[in-house]
Design a protein around this motif. Structure first.
Motif, short mmCIF file in Angstrom:
data_model
loop_
_atom_site.label_atom_id
_atom_site.label_comp_id
_atom_site.label_asym_id
_atom_site.label_seq_id
_atom_site.Cartn_x
_atom_site.Cartn_y
_atom_site.Cartn_z
N GLN A 108 -5.22 10.70 -23.71
CA GLN A 108 -5.13 9.81 -22.55
C GLN A 108 -5.93 8.53 -22.75
N ASP A 111 -4.13 6.36 -25.38
CA ASP A 111 -2.94 5.73 -24.79
C ASP A 111 -3.30 4.45 -24.04
N LYS A 112 -4.54 4.38 -23.55
CA LYS A 112 -5.00 3.19 -22.83
C LYS A 112 -5.61 2.16 -23.77
N TYR A 114 -8.26 2.66 -26.07
CA TYR A 114 -9.65 2.85 -26.50
C TYR A 114 -9.70 3.53 -27.86
N TYR A 139 -14.77 -4.18 -20.35
CA TYR A 139 -13.98 -3.08 -19.79
C TYR A 139 -14.81 -1.81 -19.60
N HIS A 142 -14.29 -0.08 -16.21
CA HIS A 142 -12.94 0.50 -16.19
C HIS A 142 -12.90 1.79 -17.01
N THR A 146 -11.92 5.54 -15.72
CA THR A 146 -10.89 6.33 -16.40
C THR A 146 -11.41 7.71 -16.78
N LYS A 177 -4.18 -4.01 -26.34
CA LYS A 177 -3.70 -2.81 -25.66
C LYS A 177 -4.55 -2.46 -24.44
N ILE A 178 -5.87 -2.59 -24.56
CA ILE A 178 -6.75 -2.28 -23.43
C ILE A 178 -6.50 -3.27 -22.29
N SER A 181 -3.42 -2.34 -20.49
CA SER A 181 -3.66 -1.12 -19.71
C SER A 181 -4.42 -1.42 -18.43
N LYS A 184 -2.18 -3.38 -16.01
CA LYS A 184 -1.16 -2.49 -15.43
C LYS A 184 -1.77 -1.65 -14.30
N GLU A 185 -2.97 -1.11 -14.52
CA GLU A 185 -3.62 -0.30 -13.48
C GLU A 185 -4.02 -1.15 -12.28
#
Length: 198
Positions: A108, A111-112, A114, A139, A142, A146, A177-178, A181, A184-185
């Motif tokens: 998980q 996928d975000k 990290y 981040y 955040h 998570t 990518k982070i 993510s 998006k959140e």
């Protein structure tokens, strides 16, 4: 203008707030290896310091000027640290220990975006999942949210690494990518708030 006691106090406080804020930033940038920017800030800082100290020393008989100098120094420390928090330079390493090794924690987080290294460990009450996570400092909060959403009972320790070398993760960060993510959140959270106003 400088004859006015109130104006003098305001000038002395403002000079010291700027000076100490710059001083705080210079030290932080030096520790993070950004010596050229730190040198430029140091040059400006010392000019401001000299002017401020000169004004106070020329008017040493006025107690309010000394108090303003002290207050400006204290406020400058707060302002400098707030600026540094907003800039959030560098990276944070977070060690996490989850009491449930069956949770798909690692996947998980990856996928975000990290960088995660995980291994199984054994604690006083049984098996644990231990992870080391690398994230840009901006981040950090955040990441904590998570982690807590996946395992509210997770044990978390964070620190700043002094140097990072090698690994695939730096390339992933450059791809953003982070960032995607997090955005998006935030969009999802905003949409939820619009759907269910409080």
């Amino acid at each position: 203008m400088l004859e006015n006691a109130f104006v003098m106090v305001v000038i002395i406080m403002a000079i010291n707030i700027v000076y100490v804020s710059l001083s705080t930033l210079r030290v932080i940038l030096t520790l993070k290896g950004r010596r050229y920017i730190a040198a430029v800030i140091g040059t400006v800082e010392i000019v401001i310091y000299t002017v401020g100290l000169g004004i106070v020393l020329d008017n040493l008989g006025e107690i309010q000027n000394i108090v303003a100098y002290g207050l400006g120094y204290g406020i400058g420390v707060i302002v400098g640290s707030m600026i540094e928090e907003k800039l959030a330079l560098g990276y944070i390493t977070v060690n996490v220990i989850s009491s449930n090794p069956d949770i798909s924690f690692t996947r998980q987080l990856r996928d975000k975006g990290y960088g995660v290294t995980s291994w199984y460990a054994y604690g006083m009450d049984g098996d644990r999942l231990s992870m080391q996570i690398l994230s840009p400092r901006k981040y950090e909060l955040h990441l904590y949210e998570t982690i807590k959403s996946i395992d509210p009972k997770a044990f978390i320790i964070a620190y700043e690494p002094k140097q990072i070398h090698g690994g695939f993760w730096v390339k992933k960060v450059k791809k953003g990518k982070i960032i995607k993510s997090v955005e998006k959140e935030e969009q999802k959270r905003a949409a939820d708030e619009e759907s269910f106003p409080s």
